[in-house]
Scaffold this motif. Structure first.
Motif, mmCIF file in Angstrom:
data_model
loop_
_atom_site.group_PDB
_atom_site.id
_atom_site.type_symbol
_atom_site.label_atom_id
_atom_site.label_comp_id
_atom_site.label_asym_id
_atom_site.label_seq_id
_atom_site.Cartn_x
_atom_site.Cartn_y
_atom_site.Cartn_z
ATOM 1 N N MET A 116 0.834 -1.206 0.000
ATOM 2 C CA MET A 116 0.000 0.000 0.000
ATOM 3 C C MET A 116 0.869 1.257 0.000
ATOM 4 O O MET A 116 0.558 2.243 -0.687
ATOM 5 N N THR A 152 0.995 4.020 -3.047
ATOM 6 C CA THR A 152 0.789 5.442 -2.749
ATOM 7 C C THR A 152 1.900 6.281 -3.371
ATOM 8 O O THR A 152 1.646 7.308 -4.016
ATOM 9 N N ILE A 176 -4.772 3.654 -8.714
ATOM 10 C CA ILE A 176 -5.734 3.944 -7.645
ATOM 11 C C ILE A 176 -6.755 2.818 -7.547
ATOM 12 O O ILE A 176 -7.083 2.343 -6.446
ATOM 13 N N MET A 234 -5.104 -0.151 -5.997
ATOM 14 C CA MET A 234 -4.917 0.064 -4.564
ATOM 15 C C MET A 234 -6.211 -0.218 -3.793
ATOM 16 O O MET A 234 -6.188 -0.819 -2.712
ATOM 17 N N TYR A 290 -6.679 -3.143 -1.035
ATOM 18 C CA TYR A 290 -7.066 -2.765 0.329
ATOM 19 C C TYR A 290 -8.223 -3.618 0.836
ATOM 20 O O TYR A 290 -8.232 -4.056 1.997
#
Length: 528
Positions: A77, A81, A173, A176, A180
């Protein structure tokens, strides 16, 4: 630890990895466009790849170690980012230094994502069920690289170079978010003490020493900046060696480099990697600049490169289980030399199919020899040290990528620039400009066509052409001349590698050899 719905978690992870690898393949068709966009010489374009590799190659082992300690999901993660921020930073770059900073951050982000992602297969699946996930991961990597090449070229052609970074950041994005919500974290566990000091020293050494060729090409070997970079890089590399000798768990186990069966095949694949990367990137400039070319064709060429590399790696891995490693290596180098001879015959009218065929032959030779070299090198590493040995091998091997890109592009840019004046005179003469205006042509060339005196302007108007047309033709002629000269250098290096093959130590018996058949994906950004 049993994980519920492991494939659900793994597929989300693979999407995130796919996006990162795809984004790296964007760089090949993008580099010629970026060179023109930022107004930098071709000789300095290698820094675009160098900054990425400085972040990824050196820091990947570090973040892999940290991931084992704090949990792999957290590091993935964090890496995504950083990667997302760097992609948008690249798209919004207003100058070359800002873009290079974004490239460095991209490498660091990838260094967080890739090692931890590959390690997840052992966490999500039991040993007897890991073959399929690892195979799919390899296929996804190849697919991402191939798709990135062609997609990157089309995006640049249609929407400009910024689009590849905006698309990559947006897809990251999405990846991600999937990771998550779908990926469980790994438990924290103690890992070996990592050599952080060695990583920092290697980072500084690589950055400074690999920038020397670029500095020489642009500032000259006697420039104080070149001399300072060279001396400082040597100081850091000496410091790195001294630090590594005292470490119980060094970043690079220097003792492996004393073994002929390890260092000779590693040196061979390193040299061939330099040649291969140089050919790949100079081809990208040629395909983008020649009449009828463009970034979309460069992207298509990149797609064929990745696909050919994947097939060649699989074939090489199979052959090395049947034949002697030396036989496979010799055959591969011969194939590479044949491709390089084809490369030496380029002209301004060389068709695209011939360029693609040439690059496919070259990448086939390089990637077919990679499993044989790795198998031979790792066959002498004790099983208890195999992780350290393979890490040392892959790190040094992968440094051939930025070395080839920076060095060969610096040579290519210097040769192209030195040929431009003569090419301008030739093109002006062919267009009908008299010898009395030769000095005017040369002066206009020095200004890049910005300052053309009235006498030359009147003559060009009379001929019905523009100075830009003459300049473009001259640049292409200079580029072809540089490619031909560079090909001779590559042929010499390949012949040297061919000769070294006869000095390879005899391979151990089949029962004693370690079976290392992992194909190497062939680009800069392959190792992601």
């Amino acid at each position: 630890m049993e994980v519920k719905r492991p494939w659900f978690s793994y597929l989300g992870l693979l999407f995130g990895t796919f996006v990162v690898i795809e984004a790296m393949a964007f760089q090949i068709p993008a580099m010629p466009v970026l060179t023109a966009e930022f107004g930098i010489p071709v000789a300095i374009a290698g820094l675009i790849s160098l900054f990425y590799y400085m972040g990824h190659t050196v820091f990947a082992p570090m973040f892999g170690n940290i991931a084992d300690k704090v949990g792999r999901k957290k590091i993935i993660m964090l890496g995504l980012t950083i990667f997302i921020a760097s992609e948008f930073m690249a798209a919004l770059s207003i100058n070359f230094p800002m873009f290079l900073a974004a490239r460095l951050a991209q490498g660091i982000g990838a260094a967080c994502v890739v090692p931890a992602s590959l390690a997840y297969a052992s966490f999500l699946f039991p040993a007897e069920k890991r073959g399929m996930p690892l195979g799919i991961a390899a296929a996804i990597g190849t697919l991402g690289a191939a798709a990135g090449g062609i997609l990157g070229g089309l995006l640049i052609k249609s929407f400009g170079w910024q689009s590849i970074y905006l698309v990559s950041g947006t897809l990251s994005i999405l990846g991600m978010i999937l990771i998550y919500f779908t990926l469980p974290d790994t438990p924290k566990r103690e890992s070996n003490k990592f050599d952080y000091a060695g990583s920092i020293l290697l980072f500084l050494s690589v950055g400074l020493l690999l920038s020397v060729t670029t500095l020489i090409a642009n500032l000259g070997i006697s420039s104080p900046y070149t001399i300072i970079a060279m001396i400082t890089g040597l100081i850091f590399i000496i410091s790195f060696v001294l630090v590594e000798k005292r470490k119980s768990n060094p970043l690079i186990n220097l003792s492996f480099l004393k073994n002929r069966k390890f260092i000779i095949p590693l040196s061979m694949v390193f040299i061939m990697g330099i040649c291969y990367q140089g050919i790949l990137y100079t081809n990208a400039f040629f395909v983008t600049s020649k009449p009828g070319g463009g970034p979309e064709l460069s992207g298509m060429m990149t797609m064929y490169v990745y696909l050919a590399g994947a097939v060649a790696g699989l074939i090489g891995g199979k052959l090395v289980d049947i034949l002697k490693s030396k036989t496979v290596i010799l055959t591969s180098v011969v194939i590479f030399i044949v491709g390089t001879i084809m490369y030496s015959t380029y002209s301004s009218s060389t068709p695209f199919w011939y360029i693609v065929t040439t690059v496919v032959v070259i990448v086939f030779g390089f990637c077919m020899m990679a499993p044989a070299c790795m198998k031979m090198a790792l066959s002498v590493i004790p099983e208890k040290e195999l992780s350290g040995g393979s890490g040392t091998y892959t790190m040094i091997r992968d440094l051939g990528n930025p070395t080839g890109q920076t060095t060969m592009l610096a040579v290519f840019g210097t040769l192209s620039a030195s040929s431009l004046a003569g090419a301008l005179r030739d093109q002006a003469e062919k267009a009908g400009v008299g010898s009395s205006l030769t000095s005017s042509v040369e002066k206009a060339g020095l200004s890049g066509g910005a300052n053309v005196d009235s006498a030359l302007t009147d003559k060009l108007t009379e001929l019905g052409i523009t100075f830009q047309q003459i300049l473009d033709a001259a640049k292409l002629e200079g580029m072809v001349s540089a490619l031909n000269t560079l090909s001779y250098l590559v042929i010499v290096l390949a012949i040297i590698v061919f000769g070294i093959t006869f000095f390879l130590p005899k391979s151990p018996s089949k029962s004693k050899e370690s079976v290392i058949n992992s194909p190497q994906i062939p680009v800069e950004e392959s190792k992601m």
